[in-house]
Design a protein around this motif. Structure first.
Motif, PDB file in Angstrom:
ATOM      1  N   SER A 109       1.110  10.043   5.858  1.00  0.00           N
ATOM      2  CA  SER A 109      -0.058   9.977   4.971  1.00  0.00           C
ATOM      3  C   SER A 109      -0.220   8.547   4.469  1.00  0.00           C
ATOM      4  O   SER A 109       0.735   7.756   4.488  1.00  0.00           O
ATOM      5  CB  SER A 109       0.102  10.932   3.792  1.00  0.00           C
ATOM      6  OG  SER A 109       1.068  10.425   2.900  1.00  0.00           O
ATOM      7  N   GLY A 110      -1.411   8.194   4.061  1.00  0.00           N
ATOM      8  CA  GLY A 110      -1.670   6.850   3.552  1.00  0.00           C
ATOM      9  C   GLY A 110      -1.840   5.846   4.686  1.00  0.00           C
ATOM     10  O   GLY A 110      -1.924   6.212   5.869  1.00  0.00           O
ATOM     11  N   THR A 167       0.866  -1.183   0.000  1.00  0.00           N
ATOM     12  CA  THR A 167       0.000   0.000   0.000  1.00  0.00           C
ATOM     13  C   THR A 167       0.903   1.234   0.000  1.00  0.00           C
ATOM     14  O   THR A 167       2.096   1.127   0.283  1.00  0.00           O
ATOM     15  CB  THR A 167      -0.872   0.063   1.273  1.00  0.00           C
ATOM     16  OG1 THR A 167      -0.001   0.258   2.394  1.00  0.00           O
ATOM     17  CG2 THR A 167      -1.696  -1.192   1.468  1.00  0.00           C
ATOM     18  N   ALA A 168       0.304   2.367  -0.274  1.00  0.00           N
ATOM     19  CA  ALA A 168       1.100   3.600  -0.318  1.00  0.00           C
ATOM     20  C   ALA A 168       0.996   4.341   1.008  1.00  0.00           C
ATOM     21  O   ALA A 168      -0.078   4.419   1.592  1.00  0.00           O
ATOM     22  CB  ALA A 168       0.577   4.492  -1.433  1.00  0.00           C
ATOM     23  N   ASN A 192      -1.946   0.030  -8.152  1.00  0.00           N
ATOM     24  CA  ASN A 192      -0.868  -0.212  -7.202  1.00  0.00           C
ATOM     25  C   ASN A 192       0.444  -0.652  -7.825  1.00  0.00           C
ATOM     26  O   ASN A 192       0.509  -1.623  -8.548  1.00  0.00           O
ATOM     27  CB  ASN A 192      -1.323  -1.277  -6.187  1.00  0.00           C
ATOM     28  CG  ASN A 192      -0.486  -1.191  -4.933  1.00  0.00           C
ATOM     29  OD1 ASN A 192       0.286  -0.252  -4.777  1.00  0.00           O
ATOM     30  ND2 ASN A 192      -0.642  -2.153  -4.068  1.00  0.00           N
ATOM     31  N   THR A 193       1.473   0.108  -7.517  1.00  0.00           N
ATOM     32  CA  THR A 193       2.797  -0.286  -7.988  1.00  0.00           C
ATOM     33  C   THR A 193       3.729  -0.503  -6.797  1.00  0.00           C
ATOM     34  O   THR A 193       4.929  -0.614  -6.962  1.00  0.00           O
ATOM     35  CB  THR A 193       3.403   0.820  -8.871  1.00  0.00           C
ATOM     36  OG1 THR A 193       3.346   2.027  -8.123  1.00  0.00           O
ATOM     37  CG2 THR A 193       2.651   0.978 -10.176  1.00  0.00           C
ATOM     38  N   GLN A 194       3.146  -0.522  -5.616  1.00  0.00           N
ATOM     39  CA  GLN A 194       3.977  -0.700  -4.424  1.00  0.00           C
ATOM     40  C   GLN A 194       4.480  -2.135  -4.347  1.00  0.00           C
ATOM     41  O   GLN A 194       3.838  -3.069  -4.794  1.00  0.00           O
ATOM     42  CB  GLN A 194       3.155  -0.402  -3.165  1.00  0.00           C
ATOM     43  CG  GLN A 194       2.675   1.018  -3.065  1.00  0.00           C
ATOM     44  CD  GLN A 194       3.827   2.004  -2.996  1.00  0.00           C
ATOM     45  OE1 GLN A 194       4.876   1.692  -2.460  1.00  0.00           O
ATOM     46  NE2 GLN A 194       3.615   3.183  -3.549  1.00  0.00           N
ATOM     47  N   LYS A 195       5.613  -2.252  -3.732  1.00  0.00           N
ATOM     48  CA  LYS A 195       6.187  -3.577  -3.516  1.00  0.00           C
ATOM     49  C   LYS A 195       5.774  -4.084  -2.139  1.00  0.00           C
ATOM     50  O   LYS A 195       5.586  -3.306  -1.211  1.00  0.00           O
ATOM     51  CB  LYS A 195       7.709  -3.469  -3.530  1.00  0.00           C
ATOM     52  CG  LYS A 195       8.306  -3.175  -4.887  1.00  0.00           C
ATOM     53  CD  LYS A 195       8.939  -4.463  -5.397  1.00  0.00           C
ATOM     54  CE  LYS A 195       9.798  -4.284  -6.609  1.00  0.00           C
ATOM     55  NZ  LYS A 195       9.132  -4.148  -7.865  1.00  0.00           N
ATOM     56  N   MET A 196       5.640  -5.387  -2.049  1.00  0.00           N
ATOM     57  CA  MET A 196       5.449  -5.975  -0.720  1.00  0.00           C
ATOM     58  C   MET A 196       6.866  -6.187  -0.158  1.00  0.00           C
ATOM     59  O   MET A 196       7.782  -6.514  -0.917  1.00  0.00           O
ATOM     60  CB  MET A 196       4.718  -7.303  -0.877  1.00  0.00           C
ATOM     61  CG  MET A 196       4.373  -7.924   0.417  1.00  0.00           C
ATOM     62  SD  MET A 196       2.791  -8.761   0.290  1.00  0.00           S
ATOM     63  CE  MET A 196       3.294 -10.449   0.266  1.00  0.00           C
ATOM     64  N   SER A 229       7.972   3.512   2.057  1.00  0.00           N
ATOM     65  CA  SER A 229       7.133   3.393   0.874  1.00  0.00           C
ATOM     66  C   SER A 229       7.205   4.724   0.141  1.00  0.00           C
ATOM     67  O   SER A 229       7.843   5.668   0.607  1.00  0.00           O
ATOM     68  CB  SER A 229       5.698   3.101   1.296  1.00  0.00           C
ATOM     69  OG  SER A 229       4.847   3.122   0.186  1.00  0.00           O
ATOM     70  N   THR A 230       6.561   4.806  -0.978  1.00  0.00           N
ATOM     71  CA  THR A 230       6.450   6.099  -1.654  1.00  0.00           C
ATOM     72  C   THR A 230       4.969   6.417  -1.747  1.00  0.00           C
ATOM     73  O   THR A 230       4.144   5.506  -1.844  1.00  0.00           O
ATOM     74  CB  THR A 230       7.036   6.032  -3.068  1.00  0.00           C
ATOM     75  OG1 THR A 230       6.509   4.870  -3.695  1.00  0.00           O
ATOM     76  CG2 THR A 230       8.533   5.989  -3.041  1.00  0.00           C
ATOM     77  N   PRO A 231       4.624   7.690  -1.704  1.00  0.00           N
ATOM     78  CA  PRO A 231       3.202   8.006  -1.794  1.00  0.00           C
ATOM     79  C   PRO A 231       2.688   7.622  -3.169  1.00  0.00           C
ATOM     80  O   PRO A 231       3.358   7.851  -4.175  1.00  0.00           O
ATOM     81  CB  PRO A 231       3.154   9.511  -1.585  1.00  0.00           C
ATOM     82  CG  PRO A 231       4.530  10.001  -1.863  1.00  0.00           C
ATOM     83  CD  PRO A 231       5.468   8.882  -1.624  1.00  0.00           C
ATOM     84  N   LEU A 232       1.556   7.018  -3.194  1.00  0.00           N
ATOM     85  CA  LEU A 232       1.005   6.557  -4.456  1.00  0.00           C
ATOM     86  C   LEU A 232       0.202   7.656  -5.112  1.00  0.00           C
ATOM     87  O   LEU A 232       0.201   7.836  -6.314  1.00  0.00           O
ATOM     88  CB  LEU A 232       0.113   5.355  -4.180  1.00  0.00           C
ATOM     89  CG  LEU A 232      -0.494   4.681  -5.375  1.00  0.00           C
ATOM     90  CD1 LEU A 232       0.585   4.059  -6.208  1.00  0.00           C
ATOM     91  CD2 LEU A 232      -1.485   3.641  -4.912  1.00  0.00           C
TER      92      LEU A 232
END
Ligand SMILES: O=C(O)CCC(=O)C(=O)O
Ligand SMILES: [Fe+2]
Length: 563
Positions: free
Chosen positions: A344-345, A285-286, A322-326, A306-309
């Motif tokens: 945030s997020g 998740t972002a 979603n491009t986030q990594k687990m 993480s990076t903000p999505l």
């Protein structure tokens, strides 16, 4: 302050004590003639000071010390075991006290760890000149090989097709992480309960310490399975350095950190002797902030950012692409860790408790040990100037271990972690007998150290009486006294005169002479500050500092001692 120093059998030394500082000072006089008056003396000597001074003379084993006991109130733990092991446990306050005592008059510096002061005499019994630097270099090579192991492993994992179900009865929700929305995460956060944490063995809800939502493992199902992914293998190889040790990952909780959530520094509560660590899976998740900070032996690592999505001006409810990594982070349970505030997020994690599988399959042939340690160890033992008459090597272990009352130290030997297990492996390979020991020390009161091969129960303190633990451990728990020696085998801290100093001994105690290759890790007594932050209140197990003792024979036949 009124203190009758004539009670002592040697004069007050010349170090000045600065009385311009504030905070309590405590005089502790371990001399036999004042034993009965210990309390009276304590109560007479509380001064207003803030800084820390330790002041002592050493004449043989007779020592006078004045030590600062810290401005923090030293609370007594609820169980006896906590009291004795208090300093062994992760307590920030305890560590601080330790540091305090190091910052004092240098004459107190212990010869226990090899340092520049650990210089063997220039002539050995064979009258051959000894090169102290060469010997120290060999000791250092062993130390370096021990301390270069990481207490964690981490990386990215495949989080595709990840699905989470949660809820009860008819109200089952599903989040598809490949295509989730902020609103779904918010809903998940609302379905969680406020996470508590363990403080002094009680579950506490304190949002200044832990502000997060949690869901117990029976309220959710996740499609991720650590056994199907390569995580367990990575933990075996990278954390345990032993691919043959079976690992059991017990699903523990789901945590949700929305904006403003965090979990301050703690160690994960040990849930048994076989629990060695924790695994955190950070779901894709972002979020911003929310890094997991690990701290161990003065080092710090910030992981799992993480990076903000969603850009700040986009619709927060829009579908995410979603491009986030687990991510995974596995670490030893005694490592301090903290989740920084999420700004945030939503940061969602699944946590697992990691155990050695029963029975522990660790064997001397399968442990992949650093060959560097093995050869450094051999070079040291091959040196005829190193403890020429044999004796004991001591290693303060790098990790702490879960113990409960009456735990045998033998159990700890079976589940050693990281480089601790490498030391044991090398010793076994070289046929050197090893044992795990708890070192109890009353440094503030006397200079005696007792080695124990199990965790003792302490005498009842309810009546407020302070027992002399040293004779109690020797008489009732087969404790051994410990003398320290330097790398050439000369005793630097002797127990000479113990019979005048320790009241109530029933018979002659055993005594071992130890050269501490790595600094001894000790547990201190009654007055140890006890403040333990865990992720759950624990009744039974706490972490203890443990030492490894290795018996070596004389130069030329190191393993001649019967295993
Ligand atoms: O959520 C995390 O990253 C860590 C959680 C944690 O430390 C715990 O539950 O003990
Ligand atoms: Fe934790």
């Amino acid at each position: 302050m009124k203190l009758n120093l004539k009670l002592m059998d040697h004069s007050f030394p010349a170090y000045p004590i600065d009385t311009t500082l504030g905070g309590p000072l405590l005089f502790l006089l371990p001399l036999r003639c004042v034993r009965g008056q210990r309390k009276q003396i304590k109560s007479h000597c509380v001064l207003e000071k803030t800084d820390c001074y330790r002041y002592q003379t050493l004449s043989g084993s007779t020592r006078t010390s004045i030590s600062h006991i810290g401005s923090q109130h030293r609370s007594k733990g609820s169980s006896h075991l906590e009291n004795i092991l208090g300093s062994a446990i992760m307590s920030t306050a305890g560590d601080k006290d330790d540091d305090d005592s190091k910052s004092v008059v240098s004459s107190h510096s212990s010869p226990s760890s090899p340092s520049a002061s650990d210089v063997p005499p220039s002539h050995h019994s064979s009258d051959k000149p000894v090169d102290p630097l060469l010997l120290m270099g060999k000791v250092k090579a062993v130390q370096d090989a021990i301390f270069n192991r990481s207490p964690f492993c981490h990386g990215d994992i495949d989080g595709d097709d990840l699905v989470l179900y949660y809820g009860k009865g008819d109200n089952i929700r599903r989040i598809d992480f490949d295509n989730h929305t902020i609103a779904q995460l918010e809903e998940l956060a609302n379905a969680c309960s406020a996470a508590k944490f363990g403080l002094n063995q009680q579950d506490v809800l304190d949002e200044t310490y832990r502000k997060a939502g949690k869901m117990d493992s029976d309220n959710f199902l996740i499609s991720y399975n650590p056994y199907e992914s390569r995580i367990i293998r990575i933990i075996q190889n990278e954390l345990l350095n032993d691919e043959d040790t079976d690992v059991y990952a017990e699903l523990y909780k789901l945590n949700v950190y929305g904006p403003g959530s965090f979990f301050k520094s703690h160690k994960d509560t040990p849930r048994g002797e076989k629990m060695f660590g924790s695994l955190v899976i950070i779901l894709p998740t972002a979020y911003e902030g929310g890094e997991l900070v690990l701290r161990d032996r003065g080092e710090e690592w910030k992981l799992g950012a993480s990076t903000p999505l969603i850009s700040p001006d986009s619709d927060s409810d829009s579908d995410s692409n979603n491009t986030q990594k687990m991510k995974y982070i596995a670490f030893y349970g005694d490592v301090d860790h903290e989740v920084l505030e999420v700004t945030s997020g939503y940061r969602v994690t699944i946590t697992y408790n990691l155990y050695y599988y029963t029975p522990i399959t660790r064997s001397t042939t399968s442990t992949k040990v650093s060959s560097v340690l093995e050869s450094a160890f051999e070079r040291l033992l091959d040196d005829p100037n190193f403890m020429p008459n044999g004796g004991h090597l001591g290693f303060g272990l790098t990790r702490s271990y879960p113990v409960k009352e009456r735990s045998s130290m033998k159990t700890i030997l079976e589940g050693l972690k990281g480089s601790d297990s490498s030391i044991a492996f090398v010793c076994r390979k070289l046929s050197l007998p090893i044992s795990a020991q708890l070192l109890y020390s009353e440094d503030d009161f006397s200079s005696y150290n007792v080695l124990l091969d199990s965790t003792p129960t302490l005498p009842d303190q309810d009546d407020g009486t302070e027992y002399d633990l040293i004779p109690y451990f020797i008489n009732d728990w087969d404790g051994m006294l410990m003398e320290e020696c330097d790398s050439s085998g000369h005793v630097t801290k002797s127990i000479e005169g113990y019979e005048y100093m320790i009241d109530g001994l029933e018979g002659e105690p055993e005594c071992v002479q130890v050269f501490w290759v790595t600094e001894k890790t000790k547990n201190t007594g009654y007055e140890t500050s006890y403040l333990y932050y865990g992720n759950e209140s624990s009744v039974e197990y706490i972490y203890a500092s443990v030492c490894l003792l290795v018996e070596i024979g004389p130069a030329g036949s190191r393993s001649s001692v019967e295993a």
